[in-house]
Write an enzyme that holds these catalytic residues in place. Structure first.
Site, PDB file in Angstrom:
ATOM      1  N   HIS A 165      10.815   9.260  13.332  1.00 33.79           N
ATOM      2  CA  HIS A 165       9.719   8.293  13.176  1.00 33.79           C
ATOM      3  C   HIS A 165       8.359   8.999  13.263  1.00 33.79           C
ATOM      4  O   HIS A 165       7.483   8.606  14.023  1.00 33.79           O
ATOM      5  CB  HIS A 165       9.812   7.200  14.243  1.00 33.79           C
ATOM      6  CG  HIS A 165       9.130   5.918  13.838  1.00 33.79           C
ATOM      7  ND1 HIS A 165       9.641   4.676  14.124  1.00 33.79           N
ATOM      8  CD2 HIS A 165       7.974   5.691  13.167  1.00 33.79           C
ATOM      9  CE1 HIS A 165       8.839   3.737  13.652  1.00 33.79           C
ATOM     10  NE2 HIS A 165       7.817   4.341  13.066  1.00 33.79           N
ATOM     11  N   GLU A 190      16.555   2.848  17.327  1.00 39.20           N
ATOM     12  CA  GLU A 190      15.704   3.956  17.784  1.00 39.20           C
ATOM     13  C   GLU A 190      14.982   3.656  19.093  1.00 39.20           C
ATOM     14  O   GLU A 190      14.601   4.571  19.827  1.00 39.20           O
ATOM     15  CB  GLU A 190      14.688   4.331  16.716  1.00 39.20           C
ATOM     16  CG  GLU A 190      13.606   3.304  16.463  1.00 39.20           C
ATOM     17  CD  GLU A 190      12.633   3.754  15.371  1.00 39.20           C
ATOM     18  OE1 GLU A 190      11.439   3.824  15.658  1.00 39.20           O
ATOM     19  OE2 GLU A 190      13.093   4.024  14.244  1.00 39.20           O
ATOM     20  N   LYS A 205       0.816  -1.214   0.000  1.00 39.71           N
ATOM     21  CA  LYS A 205       0.000   0.000   0.000  1.00 39.71           C
ATOM     22  C   LYS A 205       0.852   1.269   0.000  1.00 39.71           C
ATOM     23  O   LYS A 205       0.585   2.212  -0.746  1.00 39.71           O
ATOM     24  CB  LYS A 205      -0.940  -0.016   1.198  1.00 39.71           C
ATOM     25  CG  LYS A 205      -2.015  -1.092   1.123  1.00 39.71           C
ATOM     26  CD  LYS A 205      -2.920  -1.058   2.341  1.00 39.71           C
ATOM     27  CE  LYS A 205      -4.002  -2.133   2.250  1.00 39.71           C
ATOM     28  NZ  LYS A 205      -4.886  -2.137   3.437  1.00 39.71           N
ATOM     29  N   ILE A 206       1.878   1.287   0.843  1.00 42.01           N
ATOM     30  CA  ILE A 206       2.719   2.487   0.925  1.00 42.01           C
ATOM     31  C   ILE A 206       3.593   2.612  -0.319  1.00 42.01           C
ATOM     32  O   ILE A 206       3.710   3.694  -0.908  1.00 42.01           O
ATOM     33  CB  ILE A 206       3.576   2.462   2.204  1.00 42.01           C
ATOM     34  CG1 ILE A 206       2.677   2.445   3.445  1.00 42.01           C
ATOM     35  CG2 ILE A 206       4.515   3.662   2.239  1.00 42.01           C
ATOM     36  CD1 ILE A 206       3.421   2.215   4.743  1.00 42.01           C
ATOM     37  N   ARG A 230      11.391   0.337   8.280  1.00 44.50           N
ATOM     38  CA  ARG A 230      11.949  -0.065   9.568  1.00 44.50           C
ATOM     39  C   ARG A 230      13.466   0.116   9.505  1.00 44.50           C
ATOM     40  O   ARG A 230      14.107  -0.162   8.495  1.00 44.50           O
ATOM     41  CB  ARG A 230      11.610  -1.521   9.886  1.00 44.50           C
ATOM     42  CG  ARG A 230      10.176  -1.723  10.395  1.00 44.50           C
ATOM     43  CD  ARG A 230      10.010  -1.137  11.788  1.00 44.50           C
ATOM     44  NE  ARG A 230       8.689  -1.370  12.351  1.00 44.50           N
ATOM     45  CZ  ARG A 230       7.661  -0.535  12.262  1.00 44.50           C
ATOM     46  NH1 ARG A 230       7.811   0.608  11.593  1.00 44.50           N
ATOM     47  NH2 ARG A 230       6.509  -0.803  12.840  1.00 44.50           N
ATOM     48  N   THR A 235      11.538   4.854   5.095  1.00 42.37           N
ATOM     49  CA  THR A 235      10.457   5.191   6.019  1.00 42.37           C
ATOM     50  C   THR A 235       9.782   3.912   6.509  1.00 42.37           C
ATOM     51  O   THR A 235       8.639   3.950   6.970  1.00 42.37           O
ATOM     52  CB  THR A 235       9.415   6.098   5.349  1.00 42.37           C
ATOM     53  OG1 THR A 235       8.973   5.486   4.123  1.00 42.37           O
ATOM     54  CG2 THR A 235       9.980   7.477   5.053  1.00 42.37           C
ATOM     55  N   ASP A 292      13.434   8.083   8.316  1.00 42.37           N
ATOM     56  CA  ASP A 292      12.492   8.397   9.398  1.00 42.37           C
ATOM     57  C   ASP A 292      12.566   7.327  10.480  1.00 42.37           C
ATOM     58  O   ASP A 292      11.908   7.434  11.504  1.00 42.37           O
ATOM     59  CB  ASP A 292      11.068   8.473   8.836  1.00 42.37           C
ATOM     60  CG  ASP A 292      10.050   8.907   9.876  1.00 42.37           C
ATOM     61  OD1 ASP A 292      10.240   9.996  10.463  1.00 42.37           O
ATOM     62  OD2 ASP A 292       9.072   8.162  10.115  1.00 42.37           O
ATOM     63  N   PRO A 346       8.248  -4.497   5.439  1.00 45.95           N
ATOM     64  CA  PRO A 346       8.194  -4.861   6.856  1.00 45.95           C
ATOM     65  C   PRO A 346       9.534  -5.431   7.277  1.00 45.95           C
ATOM     66  O   PRO A 346      10.340  -5.843   6.436  1.00 45.95           O
ATOM     67  CB  PRO A 346       7.092  -5.938   6.898  1.00 45.95           C
ATOM     68  CG  PRO A 346       7.164  -6.569   5.545  1.00 45.95           C
ATOM     69  CD  PRO A 346       7.498  -5.447   4.591  1.00 45.95           C
ATOM     70  N   ASP A 404       9.416  -6.816  -5.311  1.00 45.06           N
ATOM     71  CA  ASP A 404       8.526  -7.358  -4.288  1.00 45.06           C
ATOM     72  C   ASP A 404       8.321  -8.826  -4.583  1.00 45.06           C
ATOM     73  O   ASP A 404       8.482  -9.271  -5.736  1.00 45.06           O
ATOM     74  CB  ASP A 404       7.177  -6.615  -4.278  1.00 45.06           C
ATOM     75  CG  ASP A 404       6.475  -6.691  -2.933  1.00 45.06           C
ATOM     76  OD1 ASP A 404       6.445  -7.795  -2.351  1.00 45.06           O
ATOM     77  OD2 ASP A 404       5.949  -5.664  -2.468  1.00 45.06           O
TER      78      ASP A 404
END
Length: 333
Positions: free
Chosen positions: A295, A263, A153-154, A234, A232, A258, A206, A173
């Protein structure tokens, strides 16, 4: 249902309260969930956690002992939750699978534009009335090749935006999206070819055993020396040690992130009075061609609304004794 919301931030509390509608008894605490703070969940039916919280097997065992039956994530990613332990102990877990892909994709583009056009440096100069333009040269994004790693989706939202810039799109992908091929002329290719040909690489994956440190020295060595890398997704998808080495050797053009692999325990707090004891973060922060945000790619009104509504939808379903379609069902049922 009594719900304890860990890692509660002032900006999200109004959204969560509105979504709850006074249905559940909710308590907000700023503490991160971990094996030490799990004791705060005594007497609660459910906990809600964010990506910085740590629901390892010890933590989940304690939550079970304290009577917690449900874990409602306020995020898409669930790499911080030991789902096998939750499954074994009968604790149901659900996430927020699609709160706003546009929020993340638009933030990725913001990082890209700021780096390419040297906006941070330009603004610093103007603040002190220095209008010298040396060192501020960027490139047209039109007709450049953008490689998108992860076209869910992103990644799809990112492809749509960059197509509007007139970019040539490459994708990688495990599952191809025919809509991206048809409508945006995205061409799926191997990860090595994507790294070799892309002027910009944007990561939307992911974190799992297959993607951990996916971007490492071997792949970086294939990239163009002026490539702009945007992450943006992980932090641990990129091996930070290798990316720092590439920055030192001028083997990449710029980095916009991000997320950061270390983190947890650093982000989401004001640490301006205590420099974090993290040499890699300090090194990254020192490079003028590195742009780091804390983030907050998801931080839009629409995304916060969707996160809150989906979180309480999951809780409402559980209270009714109905499974939520957002449950991580393979492992949590």
């Amino acid at each position: 249902m009594k719900v304890l919301i860990y890692s509660a931030k002032a900006f999200e509390i109004p959204f969560l309260e509105k979504a709850n509608g006074k249905k559940h008894q909710i308590t907000f605490i700023e503490d991160l969930l971990n094996s030490k703070t799990a004791i705060k969940a005594i007497g609660f039916d459910a906990v809600s956690i964010f990506s910085a919280d740590e629901a390892c097997f010890i933590t989940i065992e304690k939550l079970k002992e304290f009577g917690v039956k449900y874990i409602a994530l306020r995020s898409v990613g669930h790499d911080n939750v030991n789902l096998k332990t939750a499954s074994r102990l009968g604790i149901k877990v659900a996430n927020v699978p699609g709160y706003s892909p546009y929020a993340i994709a638009e933030h990725a583009v913001s990082l890209l534009l700021a780096l390419n056009r040297k906006l941070i440096e330009s603004n610093k100069r103007v603040k002190v009335y220095n209008f010298n333009l040396d060192g501020l040269v960027g490139v047209d994004l039109n007709n450049k090749t953008v490689g998108i790693i992860g076209t869910g989706k992103i990644g799809s939202a990112m492809a749509k935006i960059m197509y509007g810039f007139g970019c040539n799109l490459l994708g990688h992908d495990i599952q191809q999206d025919e809509n991206l091929i048809k409508n945006y002329q995205l061409r799926y290719t191997s990860l090595t070819e994507l790294c070799e040909q892309s002027d910009v690489i944007s990561i939307h994956l992911p974190l799992n055993t297959e993607t951990h440190y996916m971007i490492n020295e071997d792949l970086i060595s294939l990239m163009k020396t002026n490539v702009i890398i945007i992450n943006t997704a992980r932090g641990a998808v990129i091996k930070t040690e290798d990316i720092i080495d590439a920055l030192k050797k001028d083997n990449i053009g710029a980095l916009g992130i991000d997320v950061y692999e270390n983190e947890r325990g650093v982000f989401f707090k004001d640490r301006s009075s205590e420099i974090p004891d993290d040499s890699m973060l300090i090194q990254l922060n020192a490079y003028p061609n590195v742009l780091i945000t804390g983030h907050h790619a998801y931080l839009t009104h629409e995304a916060l609304t969707n996160i809150a509504e989906t979180t309480f939808y999951n809780l409402n379903q559980w209270e009714k004794g109905i499974a939520s379609e957002n449950e991580l069902t393979e492992l949590s049922n």
